[in-house]
Design an enzyme around this catalytic site. Structure first.
Site, mmCIF file in Angstrom:
data_model
loop_
_atom_site.group_PDB
_atom_site.id
_atom_site.type_symbol
_atom_site.label_atom_id
_atom_site.label_comp_id
_atom_site.label_asym_id
_atom_site.label_seq_id
_atom_site.Cartn_x
_atom_site.Cartn_y
_atom_site.Cartn_z
ATOM 1 N N HIS A 15 0.817 -1.206 0.000
ATOM 2 C CA HIS A 15 0.000 0.000 0.000
ATOM 3 C C HIS A 15 0.858 1.265 0.000
ATOM 4 O O HIS A 15 1.667 1.470 0.902
ATOM 5 C CB HIS A 15 -0.884 -0.023 1.251
ATOM 6 N N HIS A 57 -2.024 11.159 -1.933
ATOM 7 C CA HIS A 57 -3.325 10.611 -1.555
ATOM 8 C C HIS A 57 -4.350 11.704 -1.278
ATOM 9 O O HIS A 57 -5.451 11.693 -1.812
ATOM 10 C CB HIS A 57 -3.182 9.720 -0.317
#
Length: 249
Positions: A15, A57
């Protein structure tokens, strides 16, 4: 009955590069993930105000850089000067925001696989989907395994399909709303990527019967990983590159 087509990607996916062990979405994180044996990575891609695809993000810069404001409102020349590592630790102070192209070239050179989450600044969903897909199609041209493009935003997936219909797409979900599988079908997805708690034997079977794959985020506990393996899911996105061996079945 439809059966899923051959799936070229490994089960374990790191991730944002290396989870929390390094500053997320930086080249340092992806290199660290690779050092832990991972061959596939997830990243977040959005556009600068002048159209450069880069990794971040959040919509805003404060959490993971020394910048301020909405990232997509700023040109790449400004974003490229930010420190994206000092927030994590002194070890990574000075680590820059990478472009998606920089990460892509590193992945291709090292034979790594990539899941690109299209993470648009609000209001730029279709534009970001088109730009990310166009860049991915160019950079991975001639490569045997393309990147997997995913998004929570159907408009971003639509933009990606419009520009590069041959690239595989996946629908990200944080809840199984009415018609979730139909939405994945509508945008020609090859995968559904859910919060891991949403998967059950029934939902995995539904996805597989539709000819798609079942992937999960973000799996950081052994019990959760074991449950997903037992359910015959196809991909596990994790922060815990130090806990899970990507060689595990």
């Amino acid at each position: 009955m439809t059966t899923p087509s051959a799936w070229p990607y490994p089960r374990w996916i790191a991730h944002r590069g290396a989870g929390k062990l390094a500053p997320e979405n930086t080249l340092a994180a992806f290199r660290l993930g690779a050092q832990h044996g991972y061959r596939m990575f997830e990243c977040d891609a959005k556009l600068s105000s002048d159209g450069v695809a880069f990794l971040l993000h959040d919509a805003t810069l404060e959490r993971t850089t020394n910048g301020h404001g909405t990232a997509g409102d700023q040109p790449w020349g400004t974003l490229a000067q930010l420190d994206a590592g000092a927030w994590h630790s002194r070890t990574y102070a000075g680590e820059p925001l990478p472009t998606l192209e920089h990460l892509a070239r590193w992945c291709i050179a090292n034979g790594h696989f990539l899941n690109i989450e299209i993470k648009p600044t609000p209001g730029t969903e279709a534009e970001t989907g088109r730009a990310v897909a166009a860049l991915a199609a160019r950079l991975w041209h001639g490569q045997s395994v393309p990147p997997l493009l995913t998004s929570f935003k159907p408009q971003a997936l639509a933009g990606a399909r419009e520009t590069a219909p041959h690239l595989p797409r996946g629908l990200l979900l944080d809840q199984l709303h009415d018609g979730w599988l139909d939405t994945a079908r509508q945008w020609g997805c090859v995968a559904v990527v859910c919060n891991h708690a949403l998967w059950s034997a029934a939902t995995v079977a539904e996805v597989h019967l539709a000819g798609m794959r079942a992937l999960s985020y973000t799996v950081n506990d052994d019990w959760a990983a074991q449950r997903l393996v037992a359910l015959h899911t196809d991909g596990i996105i994790t922060d815990r590159v130090d806990l899970f061996s990507p060689a595990e079945a």
